[in-house]
Design an enzyme around this catalytic site. Structure first.
Site, mmCIF file in Angstrom:
data_model
loop_
_atom_site.group_PDB
_atom_site.id
_atom_site.type_symbol
_atom_site.label_atom_id
_atom_site.label_comp_id
_atom_site.label_asym_id
_atom_site.label_seq_id
_atom_site.Cartn_x
_atom_site.Cartn_y
_atom_site.Cartn_z
ATOM 1 N N LYS A 133 0.841 -1.222 0.000
ATOM 2 C CA LYS A 133 0.000 0.000 0.000
ATOM 3 C C LYS A 133 0.860 1.251 0.000
ATOM 4 O O LYS A 133 0.620 2.182 -0.767
ATOM 5 C CB LYS A 133 -0.894 0.049 1.263
ATOM 6 N N ARG A 155 -8.867 1.378 9.050
ATOM 7 C CA ARG A 155 -8.501 -0.010 9.310
ATOM 8 C C ARG A 155 -9.592 -0.741 10.072
ATOM 9 O O ARG A 155 -9.440 -1.938 10.362
ATOM 10 C CB ARG A 155 -7.226 -0.048 10.148
ATOM 11 N N ARG A 197 11.579 -5.901 4.451
ATOM 12 C CA ARG A 197 11.305 -4.447 4.384
ATOM 13 C C ARG A 197 12.329 -3.691 5.239
ATOM 14 O O ARG A 197 12.642 -4.093 6.356
ATOM 15 C CB ARG A 197 9.891 -4.153 4.884
ATOM 16 N N ARG A 211 11.634 -2.607 10.994
ATOM 17 C CA ARG A 211 10.680 -2.128 12.005
ATOM 18 C C ARG A 211 10.442 -3.199 13.067
ATOM 19 O O ARG A 211 10.376 -4.384 12.752
ATOM 20 C CB ARG A 211 9.343 -1.773 11.336
ATOM 21 N N ARG A 269 -0.235 -9.412 13.275
ATOM 22 C CA ARG A 269 -0.827 -8.323 12.481
ATOM 23 C C ARG A 269 -1.722 -8.881 11.373
ATOM 24 O O ARG A 269 -2.746 -8.278 11.042
ATOM 25 C CB ARG A 269 0.287 -7.452 11.892
HETATM 26 P P1 ADP Z 1 2.341 -1.759 3.243
HETATM 27 O O1 ADP Z 1 2.376 -0.268 3.136
HETATM 28 O O2 ADP Z 1 1.117 -2.355 2.601
HETATM 29 O O3 ADP Z 1 2.561 -2.281 4.622
HETATM 30 P P2 ADP Z 1 4.872 -1.616 1.776
HETATM 31 O O4 ADP Z 1 4.526 -0.730 0.621
HETATM 32 O O5 ADP Z 1 5.728 -1.050 2.850
HETATM 33 O O6 ADP Z 1 3.552 -2.311 2.385
HETATM 34 O O7 ADP Z 1 5.570 -2.929 1.161
HETATM 35 C C1 ADP Z 1 6.032 -3.977 2.016
HETATM 36 C C2 ADP Z 1 7.400 -4.461 1.521
HETATM 37 O O8 ADP Z 1 7.260 -5.122 0.270
HETATM 38 C C3 ADP Z 1 8.401 -3.315 1.296
HETATM 39 O O9 ADP Z 1 9.683 -3.770 1.668
HETATM 40 C C4 ADP Z 1 8.305 -3.048 -0.213
HETATM 41 O O10 ADP Z 1 9.540 -2.541 -0.719
HETATM 42 C C5 ADP Z 1 7.990 -4.444 -0.768
HETATM 43 N N1 ADP Z 1 7.088 -4.403 -1.922
HETATM 44 C C6 ADP Z 1 6.062 -3.548 -2.162
HETATM 45 N N2 ADP Z 1 5.443 -3.835 -3.325
HETATM 46 C C7 ADP Z 1 6.095 -4.924 -3.839
HETATM 47 C C8 ADP Z 1 5.927 -5.717 -5.031
HETATM 48 N N3 ADP Z 1 4.954 -5.443 -5.922
HETATM 49 N N4 ADP Z 1 6.768 -6.753 -5.205
HETATM 50 C C9 ADP Z 1 7.739 -7.035 -4.297
HETATM 51 N N5 ADP Z 1 7.950 -6.338 -3.166
HETATM 52 C C10 ADP Z 1 7.137 -5.286 -2.924
HETATM 53 P P1 AMP Z 2 1.438 0.612 8.967
HETATM 54 O O1 AMP Z 2 2.598 1.516 8.839
HETATM 55 O O2 AMP Z 2 0.262 1.071 8.147
HETATM 56 O O3 AMP Z 2 1.797 -0.840 8.703
HETATM 57 O O4 AMP Z 2 0.950 0.699 10.489
HETATM 58 C C1 AMP Z 2 1.786 0.266 11.547
HETATM 59 C C2 AMP Z 2 0.972 0.116 12.821
HETATM 60 O O5 AMP Z 2 0.431 1.392 13.209
HETATM 61 C C3 AMP Z 2 -0.228 -0.816 12.749
HETATM 62 O O6 AMP Z 2 0.123 -2.177 12.932
HETATM 63 C C4 AMP Z 2 -1.096 -0.266 13.887
HETATM 64 O O7 AMP Z 2 -0.611 -0.673 15.156
HETATM 65 C C5 AMP Z 2 -0.863 1.237 13.777
HETATM 66 N N1 AMP Z 2 -1.858 1.876 12.871
HETATM 67 C C6 AMP Z 2 -1.612 2.484 11.675
HETATM 68 N N2 AMP Z 2 -2.755 2.944 11.130
HETATM 69 C C7 AMP Z 2 -3.746 2.626 11.998
HETATM 70 C C8 AMP Z 2 -5.152 2.788 12.001
HETATM 71 N N3 AMP Z 2 -5.800 3.400 10.986
HETATM 72 N N4 AMP Z 2 -5.852 2.332 13.061
HETATM 73 C C9 AMP Z 2 -5.236 1.722 14.085
HETATM 74 N N5 AMP Z 2 -3.923 1.496 14.139
HETATM 75 C C10 AMP Z 2 -3.171 1.939 13.116
#
Ligand code: ADP
Ligand code: AMP
Length: 214
Positions: A13, A88, A127, A160, A171
């Site tokens: 995302k 969420r 990541r 992270r 999660r």
């Molecule tokens: P989210 O925001 O949904 O938690 P991220 O955008 O941070 O996810 O992506 C999670 C991990 O996967 C990151 O390390 C990112 O670089 C990698 N990633 C994102 N999109 C792709 C893809 N299409 N193919 C492979 N790896 C990806």
């Molecule tokens: P993210 O960076 O989107 O993966 O979010 C990391 C963490 O932040 C999540 O696992 C939750 O603990 C918290 N968080 C982020 N967005 C929300 C939301 N909209 N509602 C509740 N918790 C959130």
């Protein structure tokens, strides 16, 4: 253009939201980034949010909803925005709809980046995040050209705390219980668009822009 990104943690995302924000010149609003920046700056909100985030739990709606609604009232959101990681929960989605309805406004798209659970653990363990500017990398799929340092701001990249495998499983469970119901919620509103998130980043992006420009 007002867009929400849906998908499991690690589905991509944030990666896509940043690319969309750059292309359409709209702000990218990530609640996870807002919480992490509060943690880094040692604020009271950060201290409270961290308790939940470290356990893989959602931060309570009371700490989350007003934060986002206030952010959306800022000037740079007038021509649209992309929300990443919010809503969420169903109450968060209802609060967002309610706040928009008061302004006779509504969301345009809910883009669901669909990735099966079995791909997620690999994505999250690889990541690497910059806690200063919010940039995200992957050790295999999208490495930083500067090794373990952020290309954008030069800060040190980290795994992270909540991307460790035991927390990722938690999660994913929370996602299925509390967030996945939003897929139906937005499908009923007729604004849900699902893309295959297992493709390359560029192919996912092409699929999303294809939808937004259809
Ligand atoms: P989210 O925001 O949904 O938690 P991220 O955008 O941070 O996810 O992506 C999670 C991990 O996967 C990151 O390390 C990112 O670089 C990698 N990633 C994102 N999109 C792709 C893809 N299409 N193919 C492979 N790896 C990806
Ligand atoms: P993210 O960076 O989107 O993966 O979010 C990391 C963490 O932040 C999540 O696992 C939750 O603990 C918290 N968080 C982020 N967005 C929300 C939301 N909209 N509602 C509740 N918790 C959130």
């Amino acid at each position: 253009m007002k867009i929400v990104m849906l998908g499991a943690p690690g589905a991509g995302k944030g990666t896509q939201a940043k690319m969309i924000a750059a292309k359409y010149e709209i702000p990218h609003i990530s609640t996870g980034d807002i919480f992490r920046s509060n943690i880094k700056n040692g604020t009271e909100l950060g201290r409270k949010a961290k308790e939940y985030m470290d356990q893989g739990l959602l931060v309570p709606d009371e700490l989350t909803v007003d934060l986002v609604i206030d952010r959306l009232a800022q000037d740079d959101c007038k021509k649209g925005y992309i929300l990443d990681g919010f809503p969420r929960t169903i109450p968060q989605a209802e609060a967002l709809d309610g706040a928009l309805a008061k302004l006779s406004d509504k969301l345009d798209y809910a883009v669901n980046v669909d990735v099966p659970d079995e791909n997620i653990v690999n994505r999250m363990s690889g990541r690497r995040a910059c806690l200063k500017c919010g940039a995200t990398y992957h050790v295999v799929f999208n490495p930083s050209s500067k090794g373990d340092v952020c290309e954008v701001c030069g800060d040190k990249l980290v795994l992270r705390d909540d991307d460790k495998p035991e927390t990722v499983q938690k999660r994913l469970g929370v996602y299925h219980d509390q967030t996945q119901p939003l897929i139906d919620y937005y499908a009923k509103q007729g604004i849900l668009k699902t893309v295959d998130g297992t493709q390359s980043m560029d192919d996912v992006f092409a699929a999303i822009t294809g939808i937004l420009e259809a």
